[in-house]
Design an enzyme around this catalytic site. Structure first.
Site, PDB file in Angstrom:
ATOM      1  CE  LYS A  85       3.667   0.438   4.746  1.00  0.00           C
ATOM      2  NZ  LYS A  85       2.730   0.440   3.605  1.00  0.00           N
ATOM      3  NE  ARG A  95       4.673  -7.783  10.497  1.00  0.00           N
ATOM      4  CZ  ARG A  95       3.941  -6.672  10.436  1.00  0.00           C
ATOM      5  NH1 ARG A  95       2.667  -6.679  10.814  1.00  0.00           N
ATOM      6  NH2 ARG A  95       4.468  -5.548  10.010  1.00  0.00           N
ATOM      7  CD  GLU A 149      -2.562  -1.237   2.637  1.00  0.00           C
ATOM      8  OE1 GLU A 149      -3.435  -0.379   2.868  1.00  0.00           O
ATOM      9  OE2 GLU A 149      -2.256  -2.137   3.451  1.00  0.00           O
TER      10      GLU A 149
END
Length: 648
Positions: A359, A349, A62
């Site tokens: 983020k 992850r 994104e």
């Protein structure tokens, strides 16, 4: 191998537009050892069973922030699989939220991905022609939307090639011109087809327009331990839903007034299946589509359809999306899709010690100016690591081989640091620099004399050769390389003690000179002028060797000594992660360097001998009126954190 144009089908689901794609063997390229894990096992089994003729993965960030080292793991997994199995990996911007996305992020993501895969998997990179949107056509009697990838013919070895004819060869120019005007895929390019797919669900009675506010929508959803509650608008007639959804698209309603929701099961134990929102109203300018839309699909709805439109075979996500997979499958299964559907697979992850990779938290550090920007060399962003001087090969060596599992864990940052040291030890040019200088005068060395000594460029690489370094009467050595009252086993310079100057003479300290405040400002030493290489006493043994630079020839350089950004292994485990910021994560010194570093190359890495690895910072090229080179410390020669931990 050139794959001709064909209709997408089970045997050739990607219908890839490809330029001189080299054949590869499953499990390795050029015989190299490649990772083995459960996802690669699935891919190999699918190929062996003839399920797919070509594997097609994707990397779909994104564009709401800069990529970080966790993304590097995903990049290396998706592009690595494409590389190992002669497949394709698309770069796609999953840009469905106009209020958080920006062209700056798109550009940085594209740059980071290209940098990381260049010369390794750039011949596997699937892009699209600029401005190209999905083709609408009939497949097996059904309407279909499809956007094939294009491979850049100049990637990885720059071999000349020709491209097959394709519907993508439009008025923008021929195939060669087309391959020079490529861009990433964008989920926003699919807003038209995705809207049509939403209409399909409405017409089937599988989606409805809901008037609940965002707050009430959350309240009605229930909780993991209790079922949700049906929306009062769940059973609206299909015609009314169609009318309202079209009016939503036409901009008749304000933000938050209505949503389009899937009609699934409000009692499902999986909360993501409780009539999830598919579309929301958002009157906002989009970075890619401008003001063309005022309704935007939710990520879960757009993501699976983007995979389908691009012909993805294996949609590889991180583990938190495992609970989303039933929705991913439900959407695709309930639409009239004529081509094979993609399947989602999940892996754990990357969690790295002594850093944060959220983020939101990285953005907080940037906005609060705790760091200099997204490319601050202390951040785990790919652009920050690149600016610090970490090479793409080092980052790949870490991310590609870190391991793919189904369980979460914490990876010690020392593993990354080891990969960086291993890479730099092989490639970095050796140079002499003194970070905290103290003057040394060789009292028996002739005034005004200069001699050129041979110094090794890289002992790990015989082809790197040697260079000349000047030596004169007055030198600089490190302050830490002299101690008046040293502890036992201190083998550097002391009053009456001897050390060897690297590549030069053995010297002995005879006098310590102080200023009025008592600070040591100069060491007066004598040199054994026969102890240079080739001299009568060259083989005389002394226990210490120190680095140095000639004072008359030294250049000044700004050196930024970067260290870990946090002082604890898990800074965001409890409380405010910013409480654990390392106050010593950056120290700036003015160093004395050998003259060759005046012309340091930004594309090369340097080992300042006995100190650390360094790279030229971009400020050296961009700051006007900045006469000195600026070097970033990439990493120390040894793990000083492990040494400190052993003391505790």
């Amino acid at each position: 191998m050139t794959i001709p144009k064909s209709e997408p089908n089970q045997s050739n689901p990607t219908n890839v537009i490809v330029c001189s794609v080299a054949q590869g063997k499953t499990g390795g390229v050029g015989g190299e050892i490649v990772p083995s894990d459960f996802i690669r096992d699935i891919v190999a089994a699918d190929l062996a069973a003839g399920k797919y003729k070509q594997i097609h993965t994707r990397f779909p960030p994104e564009p709401n922030g800069y990529l970080h080292i966790g993304h590097a793991k995903s990049i290396c997994l998706n592009f690595g699989i494409a590389r190992e199995f002669a497949g394709i990996c698309n770069l796609r911007m999953d840009d469905t939220n106009p209020t958080k996305e920006d062209v700056e992020y798109v550009d940085s993501i594209t740059e980071d991905v290209n940098w990381l895969i260049r010369g390794w998997a750039d011949d596997r990179l699937g892009m699209k022609l600029k401005g190209k949107t999905p083709e609408s056509r009939q497949v097996n009697g059904k309407q279909d939307s499809y956007l094939p990838p294009v491979l850049d013919p100049s990637a990885n070895a720059g071999q000349a090639s020709s491209l097959p004819p394709s519907p993508n060869a439009n008025a923008a120019g021929g195939r060669q011109d087309a391959c020079s005007t490529l861009e990433p895929f964008y989920a926003s390019d699919y807003f038209g087809p995705v809207y049509e797919y939403a209409l399909q669900l409405v017409k089937k009675g599988l989606a409805y327009v809901c008037d609940l506010s965002p707050e009430d929508t959350d309240k009605y959803r229930g909780a993991p331990d209790r079922p949700g509650q049906d929306s009062p608008w769940r059973n609206r007639p299909i015609d009314e839903n169609l009318d309202l959804f079209v009016r939503m698209k036409n901009g008749e309603f304000p933000d938050g007034a209505r949503t389009l929701r899937a009609k699934i099961d409000m009692a499902s134990p999986n909360i993501w299946m409780r009539d999830p929102v598919l579309y929301r109203i958002r009157h906002a300018e989009h970075h890619h589509t401008g003001g063309a839309w005022c309704i935007y699909p939710m990520y879960d709805f757009a993501h699976c359809l983007s995979d389908y439109i691009e012909g993805i075979t294996h949609s590889i996500c991180t583990l938190e999306f495992e609970v989303h997979r039933p929705l991913y499958d439900w959407i695709l299964q309930n639409l009239d899709l004529p081509r094979p559907r993609p399947h989602q697979y999940e892996f754990a992850r990357l969690n790295l010690s002594f850093t944060v990779m959220s983020k939101r938290k990285l953005l907080q550090l940037v906005n609060e100016k705790r760091v200099s920007g997204w490319d601050d060399p202390r951040l785990p962003t790919i652009s920050g690591l690149r600016r610090r001087g970490v090479t793409a090969s080092a980052l790949r060596a870490f991310a590609y081989n870190i391991g793919i599992t189904k369980y979460n864990g914490l990876t010690d940052v020392a593993v990354l640091e080891h990969a960086i040291r291993e890479d730099l030890n092989q490639s970095a040019l050796r140079r002499l620099a003194v970070l905290r200088p103290i003057k040394v005068v060789l009292t028996n060395y002739p005034e005004g004399k200069t001699e050129e000594l041979d110094a090794t460029n890289n002992p790990e690489d015989p082809n790197a050769g040697t260079r000349k370094i000047p030596l004169s009467r007055t030198l600089y050595i490190e302050q830490d390389d002299f101690m008046e009252n040293p502890p036992p086993k201190y083998f550097r310079l002391r009053p009456g003690g001897e050390v060897r100057l690297k590549y030069a003479y053995i010297i002995k300290c005879e006098e310590v000179v102080r200023d009025a405040s008592g600070k040591i400002i100069e060491l007066r030493c004598v040199a054994d002028l026969d102890s240079k290489s080739g001299g009568p006493t060259a083989n005389r043994k002394v226990k210490g060797t120190v680095h140095w630079v000639s004072a008359a020839h030294a250049i000044d350089a700004e050196v930024r000594l970067y260290d870990r950004l946090f002082t604890v292994a898990e800074p965001d485990a409890t409380g405010d992660f910013k409480l654990h910021l390392n106050p010593h994560s950056l120290e700036v010194v003015t160093a004395k360097c050998e003259p060759s570093l005046k012309d340091a190359n930004p594309d090369l890495r340097y080992q300042f001998e006995r100190l650390a690895y360094f790279a030229l910072d971009k400020d050296s090229r961009t700051l006007t009126g900045h006469p000195r080179p600026i070097f970033n410390r990439i990493i120390t020669l040894k793990d000083t954190w492990a040494k400190e931990a052993a003391k505790r």
